[in-house]
Design a protein around this motif. Structure first.
Motif, PDB file in Angstrom:
ATOM      1  N   SER A  57       0.722  -1.067   0.052  1.00  0.00           N
ATOM      2  CA  SER A  57       0.182   0.072  -0.115  1.00  0.00           C
ATOM      3  C   SER A  57       0.895   1.333  -0.025  1.00  0.00           C
ATOM      4  O   SER A  57       0.410   2.203  -0.574  1.00  0.00           O
ATOM      5  CB  SER A  57      -0.879   0.256   1.283  1.00  0.00           C
ATOM      6  N   VAL A  78      13.384   6.366  -3.082  1.00  0.00           N
ATOM      7  CA  VAL A  78      11.974   6.455  -3.241  1.00  0.00           C
ATOM      8  C   VAL A  78      11.693   6.367  -4.950  1.00  0.00           C
ATOM      9  O   VAL A  78      10.728   5.641  -5.283  1.00  0.00           O
ATOM     10  CB  VAL A  78      11.248   7.369  -2.694  1.00  0.00           C
ATOM     11  N   GLY A 104       0.099  10.698  -9.595  1.00  0.00           N
ATOM     12  CA  GLY A 104       1.179   9.684  -9.678  1.00  0.00           C
ATOM     13  C   GLY A 104       1.960   9.452  -8.371  1.00  0.00           C
ATOM     14  O   GLY A 104       3.119   9.001  -8.681  1.00  0.00           O
ATOM     15  N   GLY A 105       1.292   9.966  -7.154  1.00  0.00           N
ATOM     16  CA  GLY A 105       2.210  10.019  -5.979  1.00  0.00           C
ATOM     17  C   GLY A 105       2.140   8.483  -5.540  1.00  0.00           C
ATOM     18  O   GLY A 105       1.320   7.626  -5.878  1.00  0.00           O
ATOM     19  N   GLN A 106       2.837   8.456  -4.606  1.00  0.00           N
ATOM     20  CA  GLN A 106       3.040   7.253  -3.673  1.00  0.00           C
ATOM     21  C   GLN A 106       2.911   7.807  -2.061  1.00  0.00           C
ATOM     22  O   GLN A 106       3.652   8.638  -1.664  1.00  0.00           O
ATOM     23  CB  GLN A 106       4.247   6.468  -3.887  1.00  0.00           C
ATOM     24  N   GLN A 107       2.420   6.788  -1.454  1.00  0.00           N
ATOM     25  CA  GLN A 107       2.246   7.036   0.051  1.00  0.00           C
ATOM     26  C   GLN A 107       3.494   6.843   0.652  1.00  0.00           C
ATOM     27  O   GLN A 107       3.933   7.543   1.910  1.00  0.00           O
ATOM     28  CB  GLN A 107       1.306   5.978   0.653  1.00  0.00           C
ATOM     29  N   ILE A 108       4.517   6.139   0.126  1.00  0.00           N
ATOM     30  CA  ILE A 108       5.765   6.016   0.962  1.00  0.00           C
ATOM     31  C   ILE A 108       6.446   7.407   0.967  1.00  0.00           C
ATOM     32  O   ILE A 108       7.267   7.845   2.067  1.00  0.00           O
ATOM     33  CB  ILE A 108       6.842   5.101   0.071  1.00  0.00           C
ATOM     34  N   ALA A 109       6.192   8.400   0.095  1.00  0.00           N
ATOM     35  CA  ALA A 109       6.797   9.609   0.025  1.00  0.00           C
ATOM     36  C   ALA A 109       6.400  10.389   1.211  1.00  0.00           C
ATOM     37  O   ALA A 109       7.095  11.040   2.045  1.00  0.00           O
ATOM     38  CB  ALA A 109       6.511  10.232  -1.183  1.00  0.00           C
ATOM     39  N   SER A 110       4.666  10.478   1.602  1.00  0.00           N
ATOM     40  CA  SER A 110       4.535  11.112   2.875  1.00  0.00           C
ATOM     41  C   SER A 110       4.896  10.136   3.870  1.00  0.00           C
ATOM     42  O   SER A 110       5.188  10.897   4.948  1.00  0.00           O
ATOM     43  CB  SER A 110       2.875  10.718   2.689  1.00  0.00           C
ATOM     44  N   SER A 111       4.916   8.962   4.032  1.00  0.00           N
ATOM     45  CA  SER A 111       5.470   8.031   5.133  1.00  0.00           C
ATOM     46  C   SER A 111       6.849   8.681   5.630  1.00  0.00           C
ATOM     47  O   SER A 111       7.150   8.946   6.795  1.00  0.00           O
ATOM     48  CB  SER A 111       5.455   6.735   4.758  1.00  0.00           C
ATOM     49  N   LEU A 112       7.828   8.615   4.664  1.00  0.00           N
ATOM     50  CA  LEU A 112       9.062   8.971   5.065  1.00  0.00           C
ATOM     51  C   LEU A 112       9.369  10.524   5.348  1.00  0.00           C
ATOM     52  O   LEU A 112      10.530  11.052   5.691  1.00  0.00           O
ATOM     53  CB  LEU A 112      10.100   8.563   3.909  1.00  0.00           C
ATOM     54  N   THR A 113       8.422  11.230   4.977  1.00  0.00           N
ATOM     55  CA  THR A 113       8.651  12.911   5.283  1.00  0.00           C
ATOM     56  C   THR A 113       7.885  13.085   6.650  1.00  0.00           C
ATOM     57  O   THR A 113       8.181  14.111   7.215  1.00  0.00           O
ATOM     58  CB  THR A 113       7.917  13.710   4.336  1.00  0.00           C
ATOM     59  N   SER A 129       1.752   1.633  -3.757  1.00  0.00           N
ATOM     60  CA  SER A 129       0.769   1.783  -4.878  1.00  0.00           C
ATOM     61  C   SER A 129       0.687   3.115  -5.385  1.00  0.00           C
ATOM     62  O   SER A 129       0.616   4.053  -4.717  1.00  0.00           O
ATOM     63  CB  SER A 129      -0.703   1.409  -3.798  1.00  0.00           C
ATOM     64  N   THR A 130       0.740   3.272  -6.573  1.00  0.00           N
ATOM     65  CA  THR A 130       1.154   4.378  -7.420  1.00  0.00           C
ATOM     66  C   THR A 130      -0.633   5.156  -7.527  1.00  0.00           C
ATOM     67  O   THR A 130      -1.324   4.469  -8.231  1.00  0.00           O
ATOM     68  CB  THR A 130       1.698   4.508  -8.471  1.00  0.00           C
ATOM     69  N   GLU A 131      -0.708   6.417  -7.246  1.00  0.00           N
ATOM     70  CA  GLU A 131      -1.787   7.116  -7.703  1.00  0.00           C
ATOM     71  C   GLU A 131      -1.885   7.121  -9.385  1.00  0.00           C
ATOM     72  O   GLU A 131      -0.812   7.040  -9.937  1.00  0.00           O
ATOM     73  CB  GLU A 131      -1.942   8.405  -7.277  1.00  0.00           C
TER      74      GLU A 131
END
Lengths: 249, 237
Positions: free
Chosen positions: A76, A247, A87-96, A79-81
């Motif tokens: 999850s 990422v 086209g974002g990914q949740q991993i970018a939010s998580s790691l910021t 998973s790419t928008e």
């Protein structure tokens, strides 16, 4: 602790996790009931060789819920928008939000561990009465050490799924392989007919924690150690991968 | 203060960034411009600890992102899209972020209100338009009320009202002493929002200065941009 609570919140706000919890809670009881019905006549006649497996077979085969949980917890993130949505990914939010990748991984693994344990406890509370319902007085004794072994098996299985998905980033391959392998005729079972080394594969060693299959060569404790070693190796690989990977890669 | 110092990034055999340096200062909106593939997003991802630099440094108040304690309260970032899983609701997405940063639930409702998403907060992110996704990303960036904002193409997909809102909002943030670094390719919008401009082309900085300095003798920022980034400027006139 904040990161751990956030991971729990993140998981429980995904509909797929509730599906995983539903499967985890009820699939083992359904499998246990079906197996008990199939075995009942032989058990009553005293000719069944699978009496010790009654009920436990549901906990061995019905492990798909935690596999979905472990895979989905990681896939999850990647998973790419859709491109229309950026086209974002949740991993970018998580790691910021949690800047330490190690803390992020440990928090997520902690959340998966807790949910897996709870899922297994719920599954056990469904499997035991379901088996009694079919077999009545012929039901074998559910011993605490074996039930704890089942909880360990579920938790380790979830963490294996988790670790593999960190490496692959994509949930489809680990989901297909692990669910297929947890079915009645698993790859490791077939391999064990070719070489006894297959009995040291994680699922086979893990089942030895709570079931005594005819071809088993490991004690419950050794089985736990072998499966834990597999988890340790895969989780270490997952840590190395997530610490080194961009990422954007 | 954001400090990019001699940043180099290689991916496979390609050099994405060739030792770029620039600063984004407090109290100013810094526009980061460049064609697609010039290295804007790579720079921002390295700044936010998402990608690793081959060499050089990208610092936030003198520290790499990974060394910031509770980074959400120091730096708010909005990159591609919403950065949320499509099956989760907008509110649930903000709630887990708030929980990770130790922020109260009430702050989620505040940023939903600020970004105009209150009515859509209960819908799944997958049903959001590009503009709504951008607003959700912006809401996440604002959760910790950070002193630094890093935004990748923040006006992409926004309607005219949204663009006007973000322009006013970013100006207000900068005037309060905050640092804003944003990438964009919409020159008209950028010229009305930024104080400083950094232009990147093929991984190298080709202009860095105040808006007036970068425009120079060109009539508009757009003209200056094409003069600096196009091999044969006449093609675009």
């Amino acid at each position: 602790m904040r990161a751990f609570l956030a991971e729990l919140s993140k998981l429980f706000s995904l509909p797929g996790i509730w599906l995983a919890c539903g499967i985890g809670a009820f699939a083992p009881a359904v499998i246990a009931v079906l197996d008990s019905i199939a075995q009942k006549e032989d058990i009553i006649a005293g000719v069944s060789t699978r009496l010790p497996e009654a009920g436990y077979i549901g906990l061995a085969v019905g492990v798909q819920g935690v596999i979905i949980l472990g895979v989905l917890a990681v896939s999850s993130e990647y998973s790419t928008e859709s491109s229309e949505s950026g086209g974002g990914q949740q991993i970018a939010s998580s790691l910021t939000v949690v800047s330490s990748r190690l803390h992020f991984l440990l928090a997520k693994a902690g959340a998966v561990t807790v949910i897996s344990m709870l899922q297994c406890i719920i599954a056990i509370t469904a499997v035991v009465p379901a088996t009694y319902l079919i077999l009545g007085e012929y039901t074998p004794l559910f011993e605490w050490p074996k039930l704890i072994g089942a909880v360990c098996y579920w938790t380790f299985t979830a963490l294996l799924a988790f670790g593999i998905t960190v490496i692959t980033k994509n949930g489809i391959v680990p989901l297909a392989v692990l669910i297929m392998n947890s079915s009645f005729v698993s790859i490791s079972f077939l391999l064990s007919k070719v070489t006894k080394l297959a009995l040291y594969l994680p699922d086979r060693a893990g089942i030895d924690m709570f079931m005594s299959l005819s071809e088993s060569i490991l004690s419950p404790f050794t089985g736990a150690l072998v499966m834990f070693a597999w988890v340790g190796v895969l989780f270490s690989a997952a840590i190395v991968v997530i610490l080194k990977r961009d990422v954007a890669s | 203060m954001i400090t990019i110092n001699s940043l180099v990034k290689h991916r496979r055999k390609q050099e994405i960034l060739s030792g770029i340096s620039f600063k984004a200062r407090p109290g100013r909106v810094t526009g980061f411009l460049g064609p697609n593939g010039a290295g804007k997003s790579s720079t921002l991802r390295i700044l936010l600890g998402l990608d690793r630099a081959t060499s050089g440094s990208a610092l936030i108040n003198g520290k790499p992102f990974a060394e910031l304690d509770n980074p959400l309260t120091r730096v708010g970032a909005a990159l591609d899209g919403a950065g949320a899983h499509r099956m989760r609701t907008g509110r649930a997405h903000l709630c887990w972020i708030a929980r990770a940063a130790g922020l109260p639930r009430a702050r989620v409702e505040e940023v939903l209100e600020i970004t105009g998403l209150t009515n859509a907060a209960g819908k799944r992110v997958g049903s959001y338009s590009l503009g709504m996704g951008k607003r959700l990303g912006m809401a996440a960036a604002l959760l910790g009320d950070p002193e630094i904002l890093v935004l990748d193409e923040p006006v992409n997909g926004l309607d005219p009202e949204g663009i006007r809102w973000i322009r006013t909002f970013l100006r207000t943030r900068a005037e309060s002493g905050n640092t804003v670094l944003l990438s964009s390719h919409l020159m008209g919008e950028l010229a009305e929002t930024v104080d400083d401009v950094v232009i990147i082309k093929q991984g190298q900085i080709v202009a860095d200065g105040t808006l007036a300095e970068v425009i120079g003798k060109h009539p508009t920022l757009e003209e200056a941009y094409f003069a600096l980034t196009t091999e044969y400027p006449g093609e675009n006139v």
